[in-house]
Write a protein that holds these residues in place. Sequence first.
Motif, PDB file in Angstrom:
ATOM      1  N   LYS A 143     -21.196  18.403 -20.272  1.00  0.00           N
ATOM      2  CA  LYS A 143     -20.576  19.407 -19.554  1.00  0.00           C
ATOM      3  C   LYS A 143     -21.378  19.877 -18.216  1.00  0.00           C
ATOM      4  CE  LYS A 143     -16.995  21.362 -22.520  1.00  0.00           C
ATOM      5  NZ  LYS A 143     -16.407  22.610 -23.360  1.00  0.00           N
ATOM      6  N   GLY A 144     -22.806  20.127 -18.645  1.00  0.00           N
ATOM      7  CA  GLY A 144     -23.838  20.489 -17.962  1.00  0.00           C
ATOM      8  C   GLY A 144     -24.238  19.363 -16.844  1.00  0.00           C
ATOM      9  N   ARG A 145     -23.742  18.178 -17.215  1.00  0.00           N
ATOM     10  CA  ARG A 145     -24.433  17.167 -16.238  1.00  0.00           C
ATOM     11  C   ARG A 145     -23.445  16.963 -14.994  1.00  0.00           C
ATOM     12  NH1 ARG A 145     -29.210  16.879 -17.781  1.00  0.00           N
ATOM     13  NH2 ARG A 145     -29.524  15.114 -16.323  1.00  0.00           N
ATOM     14  N   LEU A 146     -24.080  16.297 -13.792  1.00  0.00           N
ATOM     15  CA  LEU A 146     -23.232  15.937 -12.693  1.00  0.00           C
ATOM     16  C   LEU A 146     -23.713  14.578 -12.150  1.00  0.00           C
ATOM     17  CD1 LEU A 146     -22.019  17.111 -10.410  1.00  0.00           C
ATOM     18  CD2 LEU A 146     -23.900  17.836  -9.222  1.00  0.00           C
ATOM     19  N   GLN A 147     -22.550  13.787 -12.182  1.00  0.00           N
ATOM     20  CA  GLN A 147     -22.724  12.469 -11.732  1.00  0.00           C
ATOM     21  C   GLN A 147     -23.543  11.446 -12.599  1.00  0.00           C
ATOM     22  OE1 GLN A 147     -20.545  10.885  -9.679  1.00  0.00           O
ATOM     23  NE2 GLN A 147     -19.068  12.839  -9.888  1.00  0.00           N
ATOM     24  N   ASP A 148     -24.060  12.013 -13.672  1.00  0.00           N
ATOM     25  CA  ASP A 148     -25.005  11.041 -14.577  1.00  0.00           C
ATOM     26  C   ASP A 148     -24.124  10.164 -15.547  1.00  0.00           C
ATOM     27  OD1 ASP A 148     -27.345  12.365 -13.506  1.00  0.00           O
ATOM     28  OD2 ASP A 148     -27.063  13.949 -14.895  1.00  0.00           O
ATOM     29  N   ARG A 149     -24.626   9.044 -15.608  1.00  0.00           N
ATOM     30  CA  ARG A 149     -23.836   8.019 -16.457  1.00  0.00           C
ATOM     31  C   ARG A 149     -24.400   8.346 -17.696  1.00  0.00           C
ATOM     32  NH1 ARG A 149     -23.666   1.943 -15.066  1.00  0.00           N
ATOM     33  NH2 ARG A 149     -25.574   1.942 -15.447  1.00  0.00           N
ATOM     34  N   ILE A 150     -23.530   8.699 -18.959  1.00  0.00           N
ATOM     35  CA  ILE A 150     -23.773   9.056 -20.335  1.00  0.00           C
ATOM     36  C   ILE A 150     -23.105   7.951 -21.081  1.00  0.00           C
ATOM     37  CG2 ILE A 150     -23.778  10.653 -22.055  1.00  0.00           C
ATOM     38  CD1 ILE A 150     -23.781  12.807 -19.829  1.00  0.00           C
ATOM     39  N   GLY A 151     -23.797   7.272 -22.331  1.00  0.00           N
ATOM     40  CA  GLY A 151     -23.273   6.615 -23.181  1.00  0.00           C
ATOM     41  C   GLY A 151     -23.622   6.805 -24.728  1.00  0.00           C
ATOM     42  N   ILE A 152     -22.971   6.601 -25.419  1.00  0.00           N
ATOM     43  CA  ILE A 152     -23.150   6.926 -26.926  1.00  0.00           C
ATOM     44  C   ILE A 152     -23.356   5.663 -27.859  1.00  0.00           C
ATOM     45  CG2 ILE A 152     -21.971   8.203 -28.809  1.00  0.00           C
ATOM     46  CD1 ILE A 152     -20.314   9.803 -26.937  1.00  0.00           C
TER      47      ILE A 152
END
Length: 349
Positions: A143-152
């Motif tokens: 929720k605190g990220r901005l336009q970062d690509r995140i994977g799991i």
Amino acid sequence: MFSKSSFEWLDFKWFTIEMLQSFDWQNSFWLYAIIGVPLLFVLKWLIFVKFRQKLEVAFPDTSLKSDFWTILRHIPKLFFSLFLIFILIALARPQKTSEQPPEQYTEGIDIMLVLDISESMQIEDLKPNRLESAKQVANNFIKGRLQDRIGIVVFAGDAFSLAPLTTDYELLYGYLEEIDFRMIQRGGTAIGSAIGVGTNRMRENEEVESKIMILLTDGESNAGTLDPNTAAKLAYGYGIKIYTIGVGKQGRVPYRNRFGQIQYIENSLDESGMREIAQITGGEFFRATDNKSLSSIFATIDKLERSEIKENKFTLTNDYYEIYLTWAFIFFIIWLGLKNTFLVSALED
């Protein structure tokens, strides 16, 4: 331009003191010249009085009475004065400047969350257990990220990519909610394989300058075919920095068995191995022994790895000199029209 309407210049507001005070003047020194406008006429009168030709004529006293019509011949001078004043106002360049809200854009980074879902993550030294606590903190981190690509990536005895790198955070929230111990049947902790799967996902995008992996586990590597240190070196070769988080307390910890009964078991964490993985890639090792410390660790990583936010600030400047130039032209035309009428006497005082 100064207006959206072709007739806005007709508004009386342009003559008010409040309007004139609201302007920013680009060439304000021209405003001081306005004081000289009446002085020009005084100077002209003095020169005229001194050098005019005089013809002495005697008139009866009764014929020297002032008349209202003699005052009207000063009206053309008034319009010429207004012409000069408004020319000077236009030259002073009245403007209004407003700062527009900055446009922000980010140069995002790639983040891979690598979560241990082995059986030991059910231990309840973190509430309600280690895995659920990790899921909640990871959710807040996203929720605190901005336009970062995140994977799991999830792992136990095997590892697989649960979510590809994406900026669709709603999709990630859904994936986190679905994470369960039963996703991987094979027991164990394959840390090397997990790093390898995450690296394979992240190496595809060579344009991103910053790539980080957050590896969260509570045990030591005892499964998989890839050695953790070898996997770490491979990640480093692709420019990936790994933050390792060791979850849970050492020693005897509460564990709920499949019958719902609490029993205490011995728990061990390969802290030195986790530190080495972080050191190889230029990352850091953290230890989380409770919910508060785990949240604090993710907050620290969040501060260390922020996207570069760039702002385009600009100001909007509107010029209004055209309004006063228009009025100056009108006053000049009126002066020309009156100059050759009965209002101008051929006789001077």
